[in-house]
Design an enzyme around this catalytic site. Structure first.
Site, mmCIF file in Angstrom:
data_model
loop_
_atom_site.group_PDB
_atom_site.id
_atom_site.type_symbol
_atom_site.label_atom_id
_atom_site.label_comp_id
_atom_site.label_asym_id
_atom_site.label_seq_id
_atom_site.Cartn_x
_atom_site.Cartn_y
_atom_site.Cartn_z
ATOM 1 C CG ASP A 1 -2.234 0.902 1.384
ATOM 2 O OD1 ASP A 1 -2.515 1.261 0.267
ATOM 3 O OD2 ASP A 1 -2.489 1.203 2.493
ATOM 4 C CG HIS A 4 -6.452 4.789 -1.189
ATOM 5 N ND1 HIS A 4 -5.272 4.396 -0.612
ATOM 6 C CD2 HIS A 4 -6.520 4.111 -2.502
ATOM 7 C CE1 HIS A 4 -4.561 3.595 -1.424
ATOM 8 N NE2 HIS A 4 -5.246 3.473 -2.602
ATOM 9 C CB ALA A 9 -12.928 2.708 2.636
#
Ligand code: G3H
Ligand code: ZN
Length: 271
Positions: free
Chosen positions: A80, A203, A205
């Site tokens: 990530d 992203h 979230a």
């Protein structure tokens, strides 16, 4: 290990999504894998460069792969927010299934060139690549940062065509860290979705309403990243624990994380 590009495509085509859950240690990894195995639904377990710095690349990779195997979870490992080629290369070389190259801090054309290099390398090994167009806002003291740059549909189209990425993270009101007032610009999201066929990635979230998440799943978002709500579940359980045996306290914290992850998987799996 799941084939990430394939699973994300399938999710977008069928209006559901894959949850991508962040970890940096054994306990959170165990909790995520246990939830995924109970739900019997594909997920991604992701690590930021910060998590890798904290736990060590090999240690963290071994923990995650061992837990995926022993739990029977349908999962892949995703890198990530990597900001440089070397970090991406190290993850691919050790066996990650998927990587994100985040060139959002670079000028647009430079982001394209750097992402192209990542795609060339990753695809040789069958590794899926996610990139970012625009800038996703960062948390600032729990408020909206206001520093986001929304993704423009023409920029996303050109970026995807030129780089050949497998999925694309977009900025449409989503911000990291679950700031108060986080809300999607659903009409912008829909305009992007109408011109880009690959899976879209959301992203930040943790701070989105379930209504926004459901709506976004219906218009192309096939991956949602959850970090803050996992951290909150884990640390608040530890904070409220009176246990002196850390193993017992951790068991409780893991149960809280598992519950949060299971709720999200149910939401992402749809009706
Ligand atoms: O890359 C990770 C995420 O975008 C997580 O965002 O901390 O708001 O859940 P979040
Ligand atoms: Zn993110």
């Amino acid at each position: 290990m799941i084939n990430v590009a394939h699973e994300l495509k399938k999710a977008r085509a069928n209006g559901y999504a894959i949850g991508a859950f962040n970890t940096a240690n054994l306990e959170v990894t165990k909790a995520i894998c246990s939830a995924a195995s109970k739900a019997d639904f594909p997920i991604l377990i992701q690590t930021t460069p910060g998590a890798i710095e904290y736990a060590g690349l090999k240690q963290l990779f071994d923990i995650i792969t061992d837990e995926i195997k022993s739990s029977g979870a349908k999962a892949g490992i995703h890198l990530d927010h990597a900001h440089d080629f070397l970090t991406v290369k190290q993850a691919i070389d050790i066996g990650y299934s998927s990587v994100m190259f985040d060139g959002s801090k670079y000028p647009y054309e430079e982001n394209i060139l750097m992402t192209e290099k990542v795609v060339d390398y990753a695809h040789k090994f069958g590794v899926s690549v996610e990139a970012e167009v625009g800038i996703i806002g960062r948390e600032e003291g729990g408020r909206l940062s206001g520093k986001a740059v929304y993704s423009g549909p023409p920029e996303v189209v050109k970026f995807v065509e030129e780089t050949g990425v497998d999925s694309i993270a977009i900025s449409v009101g989503n911000e990291h860290g679950a700031p108060e007032g986080e809300k999607l610009d659903l009409s912008l999201l829909e305009r992007i979705s109408n011109v880009v066929e690959i899976p879209l990635v959301m992203h930040g979230a943790s701070g989105l309403s379930h209504g926004d998440i459901r709506h976004a799943m219906g218009i192309g978002v096939a991956k949602f990243n959850i970090d803050t709500n996992i951290r909150k579940a884990f640390t608040s359980a530890l904070e409220s624990s009176d246990e002196t045996d850390y193993r017992v306290a951790m068991e409780d914290a893991m149960a809280h994380v598992e519950k949060v992850v299971l709720q999200y998987i149910k939401l992402f799996r749809g009706a």
